[in-house]
Write a protein that holds these residues in place. Structure first.
Motif, PDB file in Angstrom:
ATOM      1  N   GLU B 101      27.980  50.478  73.143  1.00 31.05           N
ATOM      2  CA  GLU B 101      29.220  50.763  72.431  1.00 31.05           C
ATOM      3  C   GLU B 101      30.364  49.888  72.947  1.00 31.05           C
ATOM      4  O   GLU B 101      31.132  49.321  72.166  1.00 31.05           O
ATOM      5  CB  GLU B 101      29.567  52.237  72.612  1.00 31.05           C
ATOM      6  CG  GLU B 101      30.741  52.689  71.789  1.00 31.05           C
ATOM      7  CD  GLU B 101      31.029  54.165  72.025  1.00 31.05           C
ATOM      8  OE1 GLU B 101      31.014  54.585  73.204  1.00 31.05           O
ATOM      9  OE2 GLU B 101      31.249  54.880  71.036  1.00 31.05           O
ATOM     10  N   GLN B 102      30.440  49.749  74.267  1.00 32.06           N
ATOM     11  CA  GLN B 102      31.502  48.922  74.842  1.00 32.06           C
ATOM     12  C   GLN B 102      31.358  47.480  74.399  1.00 32.06           C
ATOM     13  O   GLN B 102      32.332  46.823  74.056  1.00 32.06           O
ATOM     14  CB  GLN B 102      31.451  48.999  76.366  1.00 32.06           C
ATOM     15  CG  GLN B 102      31.893  50.344  76.894  1.00 32.06           C
ATOM     16  CD  GLN B 102      31.992  50.354  78.409  1.00 32.06           C
ATOM     17  OE1 GLN B 102      31.407  49.504  79.078  1.00 32.06           O
ATOM     18  NE2 GLN B 102      32.722  51.306  78.944  1.00 32.06           N
ATOM     19  N   ASP B 103      30.122  46.984  74.405  1.00 30.67           N
ATOM     20  CA  ASP B 103      29.946  45.585  74.046  1.00 30.67           C
ATOM     21  C   ASP B 103      30.352  45.331  72.604  1.00 30.67           C
ATOM     22  O   ASP B 103      31.028  44.352  72.306  1.00 30.67           O
ATOM     23  CB  ASP B 103      28.501  45.144  74.269  1.00 30.67           C
ATOM     24  CG  ASP B 103      28.410  43.639  74.246  1.00 30.67           C
ATOM     25  OD1 ASP B 103      28.718  43.041  75.282  1.00 30.67           O
ATOM     26  OD2 ASP B 103      28.097  43.075  73.183  1.00 30.67           O
ATOM     27  N   VAL B 104      29.947  46.214  71.715  1.00 27.85           N
ATOM     28  CA  VAL B 104      30.262  46.001  70.298  1.00 27.85           C
ATOM     29  C   VAL B 104      31.769  46.128  70.057  1.00 27.85           C
ATOM     30  O   VAL B 104      32.316  45.532  69.143  1.00 27.85           O
ATOM     31  CB  VAL B 104      29.447  46.986  69.427  1.00 27.85           C
ATOM     32  CG1 VAL B 104      29.816  46.876  67.969  1.00 27.85           C
ATOM     33  CG2 VAL B 104      27.964  46.723  69.607  1.00 27.85           C
ATOM     34  N   SER B 105      32.464  46.887  70.929  1.00 32.06           N
ATOM     35  CA  SER B 105      33.906  47.074  70.717  1.00 32.06           C
ATOM     36  C   SER B 105      34.730  45.844  71.100  1.00 32.06           C
ATOM     37  O   SER B 105      35.896  45.729  70.739  1.00 32.06           O
ATOM     38  CB  SER B 105      34.405  48.273  71.537  1.00 32.06           C
ATOM     39  OG  SER B 105      34.459  47.947  72.916  1.00 32.06           O
ATOM     40  N   PHE B 106      34.114  44.907  71.826  1.00 27.10           N
ATOM     41  CA  PHE B 106      34.862  43.756  72.357  1.00 27.10           C
ATOM     42  C   PHE B 106      35.535  42.925  71.254  1.00 27.10           C
ATOM     43  O   PHE B 106      36.737  42.649  71.318  1.00 27.10           O
ATOM     44  CB  PHE B 106      33.901  42.895  73.179  1.00 27.10           C
ATOM     45  CG  PHE B 106      34.480  41.599  73.667  1.00 27.10           C
ATOM     46  CD1 PHE B 106      35.452  41.590  74.650  1.00 27.10           C
ATOM     47  CD2 PHE B 106      34.051  40.392  73.136  1.00 27.10           C
ATOM     48  CE1 PHE B 106      35.984  40.392  75.114  1.00 27.10           C
ATOM     49  CE2 PHE B 106      34.576  39.191  73.587  1.00 27.10           C
ATOM     50  CZ  PHE B 106      35.538  39.193  74.576  1.00 27.10           C
ATOM     51  N   GLY B 107      34.757  42.548  70.229  1.00 27.52           N
ATOM     52  CA  GLY B 107      35.305  41.720  69.153  1.00 27.52           C
ATOM     53  C   GLY B 107      36.442  42.407  68.411  1.00 27.52           C
ATOM     54  O   GLY B 107      37.546  41.867  68.302  1.00 27.52           O
ATOM     55  N   LEU B 109      38.366  44.799  69.354  1.00 31.52           N
ATOM     56  CA  LEU B 109      39.553  44.949  70.211  1.00 31.52           C
ATOM     57  C   LEU B 109      40.325  43.632  70.292  1.00 31.52           C
ATOM     58  O   LEU B 109      41.553  43.621  70.324  1.00 31.52           O
ATOM     59  CB  LEU B 109      39.148  45.415  71.618  1.00 31.52           C
ATOM     60  CG  LEU B 109      38.801  46.896  71.743  1.00 31.52           C
ATOM     61  CD1 LEU B 109      38.197  47.197  73.097  1.00 31.52           C
ATOM     62  CD2 LEU B 109      40.038  47.759  71.527  1.00 31.52           C
ATOM     63  N   ASN B 110      39.584  42.515  70.285  1.00 32.75           N
ATOM     64  CA  ASN B 110      40.253  41.214  70.305  1.00 32.75           C
ATOM     65  C   ASN B 110      41.018  40.942  69.020  1.00 32.75           C
ATOM     66  O   ASN B 110      41.904  40.094  68.981  1.00 32.75           O
ATOM     67  CB  ASN B 110      39.240  40.090  70.545  1.00 32.75           C
ATOM     68  CG  ASN B 110      38.820  40.009  71.986  1.00 32.75           C
ATOM     69  OD1 ASN B 110      39.596  40.360  72.883  1.00 32.75           O
ATOM     70  ND2 ASN B 110      37.603  39.578  72.235  1.00 32.75           N
ATOM     71  N   VAL B 118      38.798  50.660  65.785  1.00 30.25           N
ATOM     72  CA  VAL B 118      37.720  50.030  66.548  1.00 30.25           C
ATOM     73  C   VAL B 118      36.513  50.961  66.610  1.00 30.25           C
ATOM     74  O   VAL B 118      35.382  50.543  66.343  1.00 30.25           O
ATOM     75  CB  VAL B 118      38.184  49.666  67.976  1.00 30.25           C
ATOM     76  CG1 VAL B 118      36.993  49.208  68.818  1.00 30.25           C
ATOM     77  CG2 VAL B 118      39.231  48.567  67.933  1.00 30.25           C
ATOM     78  N   GLY B 154      27.715  43.245  67.425  1.00 33.11           N
ATOM     79  CA  GLY B 154      28.956  42.835  68.082  1.00 33.11           C
ATOM     80  C   GLY B 154      29.756  41.860  67.245  1.00 33.11           C
ATOM     81  O   GLY B 154      30.994  41.849  67.281  1.00 33.11           O
TER      82      GLY B 154
END
Lengths: 250, 282
Positions: B101-107, B109-110, B118, B154
């Protein structure tokens, strides 16, 4: 390390708010440091151990594997703490009463502290306590670095293991000298690979809008106040019991 | 004729060290299509894909977005990468966070979206790739096929108009390929334009609308999939054998139909029908 990580991700308390595990563990640690160790420390070991095994459902074996290496180190070191060197009538080495008490109390204290560490390490994945560190005001850069290292350590270990196996399959470790040479080659190869991979990761992250920061969502886990209160009550009772036993025995 | 979303015009690129990677390369990505960049391994396909989102900058020639030359300043690149999502071949080159979940949220959030938005995007990207159940898992504990989907999710969570995938099926087993293609097909039906590189002629035949035939740093020719695969001369130049299914269909029909069956099951059906009519021995 893999085993620790696996239990941290799969134990029964995995979905609890990290503070519900970190605060009680920290409380126990404080007691281990402040209260008389002879009675409190064994109590803390028992409390932390049972919480882990019966509460979080971490197998006792996993706990033993975690605790064994540092505990062995402690026990080996303890006798030397008890010895004292007397130089007044020529150098003599003997156990002194003060020394024995010191060795016993520091070993017990260290074991208690170790079980507090196990309580955190085996129940709380790195990703969780990172989010707590963030709230505690640790700079984002440091936490990002920590998490990135945590993530990459596993791919690195995997690479190293595969490389070592491939070398062994071609008899790279059949003799000591060859083994040294193979190890050197592997290290060089891993270093180069690390650089290439770092570049690739940068490309991958840039494609997703990387601008020097690594923001990620924090897991939405509500803090359960009653659970935290119960745990802290348990910690308090452990401290009281330790203190009372200490007084009763002295 | 659909609109050109992105185009490469006369790209030249050399690696540091002087080896030519791309030369006078032309490519057009049409909106709403699935374009395969088909070529042998090591022919420079990845280098081309890295040009499509501005990671690499050509020595000569230009990339055009909506028929305007692309710019390489910070802000233009950011906008470019919002529109064109790139998924690398090796998922470990892209996944950096501790949980899925954290990894997919990176883009997302950017992109500066709100936390609610998000979360919504992460959930829908995971659903689209059928990995919603992996959300809380540690990324290092996933299988290769799962990592591949996480990497795609992601990029997908940024909702790009154009999704560029480098060898999406490489390293996956038969079932993994089927699942991935099914997920990508859903995305495509929801309106995404897809570009993927591959060395697999069967995959290109079964799945691509358009094919660009890639050989030694340039596109030999581009067009509708069938037309390209039937161009024996060009296929030979690219050192590729025509897809077996297409050859079977043509051996059976001898015809040059406009829409020969592309799915394995359909070709097998055709084969069975023919075998009933004329025994093998004849």
């Amino acid at each position: 390390m893999r085993a620790i990580d696996r239990h941290a991700w799969t134990n029964r308390w995995r979905d609890w708010h990290p503070a519900e595990k970190l605060l009680p563990a920290f409380g126990l640690l404080l007691m281990a440091l402040l209260l008389p160790p002879l009675t409190t420390a064994p109590l803390i070991v028992v409390v932390a151990g049972s919480a882990l095994v019966w509460g979080a459902g971490v197998p006792a074996r996993a706990l033993l594997v975690f605790v064994a290496p540092p505990a062995a180190f402690l026990l080996l070191g303890a006798p030397f703490l008890a010895l004292s060197l007397d130089l007044s009538a020529g150098p003599t080495l003997r156990f002194s009463p003060g020394g024995v008490a010191l060795a016993l109390s520091s070993t017990l204290r260290a074991l208690a502290a170790l079980s507090c560490l196990a309580l955190v390490a085996l129940t709380t994945p790195v990703a969780d306590w990172a989010s707590l560190l963030r709230r505690a005001g640790v700079p984002a850069g440091i936490i990002e670095l920590l998490l990135l290292m945590y993530r990459l350590v596993f791919s690195f270990a995997e690479r190293a293991l595969t490389g070592q196996r491939a070398q062994a399959a071609r008899l790279g470790y059949s003799r000591f000298g060859r083994g040294l040479r193979s190890f050197g080659l592997l290290a060089g190869n891993l270093f180069q690979r690390g650089l290439t991979k770092a570049r690739a990761l940068e490309i991958g992250l840039t494609a997703r809008g990387y601008r020097g920061e690594l923001p990620v969502l924090r897991a939405a886990r509500p803090l359960c106040r009653s659970r935290l209160a119960t745990a802290m009550l348990g910690v308090g009772l452990t401290g009281l019991a330790g203190g009372w036993l200490g007084r009763a025995l002295s | 004729m659909s609109v050109s979303l992105l185009a490469a015009r006369g790209l030249d690129y050399r690696y540091p060290g002087g080896i030519t990677a791309l030369r006078d390369l032309h490519l057009t990505v049409r909106q709403g299509r699935k374009l395969a960049i088909l070529g042998a391994n090591g022919s420079g396909k990845t280098t081309l894909l890295l040009h499509l989102n501005g990671t690499l900058r050509p020595a000569r020639g230009e990339i055009r977005l909506d028929d305007h030359p692309a710019a390489y300043d910070r802000r233009s690149l950011d906008r470019w990468r919002c529109r064109v999502g790139l998924v690398l071949q090796e998922p470990d080159d892209q996944i950096f966070a501790a949980t899925v979940e954290q990894d997919v949220s990176f883009g997302p959030l950017n992109l500066g979206l709100s936390e609610r938005e998000v979360r919504e995007r992460v959930a829908s990207a995971l659903r689209a790739l059928h990995i919603a159940d992996l959300a809380a898992r540690a990324t290092h504990s996933l299988s290769f096929g799962q990592k591949k989907r996480v990497a795609i999710a992601g990029v997908l969570a940024m909702r790009p108009e154009l999704l560029v995938l480098d060898e999406p099926t490489a390293g996956l087993d038969g079932q993994g390929v089927a699942h991935l293609l099914e997920a990508l097909q859903h995305l495509h039906e929801a309106g995404a334009t897809l570009v993927f590189s591959t060395h697999d002629v069967e995959l290109a035949y079964a799945w691509a609308d358009d094919i660009a035939l890639f050989h030694e740093g340039t596109v030999l020719g581009q067009g509708e999939a069938l037309a390209v695969l039937r161009d024996r001369e060009m296929m030979r130049k690219a050192r590729l054998a025509p897809p077996l299914l297409l050859e079977v269909v043509e051996a059976l029909d001898g015809a040059r139909g406009d829409s020969p069956p592309r799915a394995r099951a359909e070709v097998l059906d055709l084969l069975r029908k023919r075998l009933k009519g004329a025994p093998l021995a004849s």
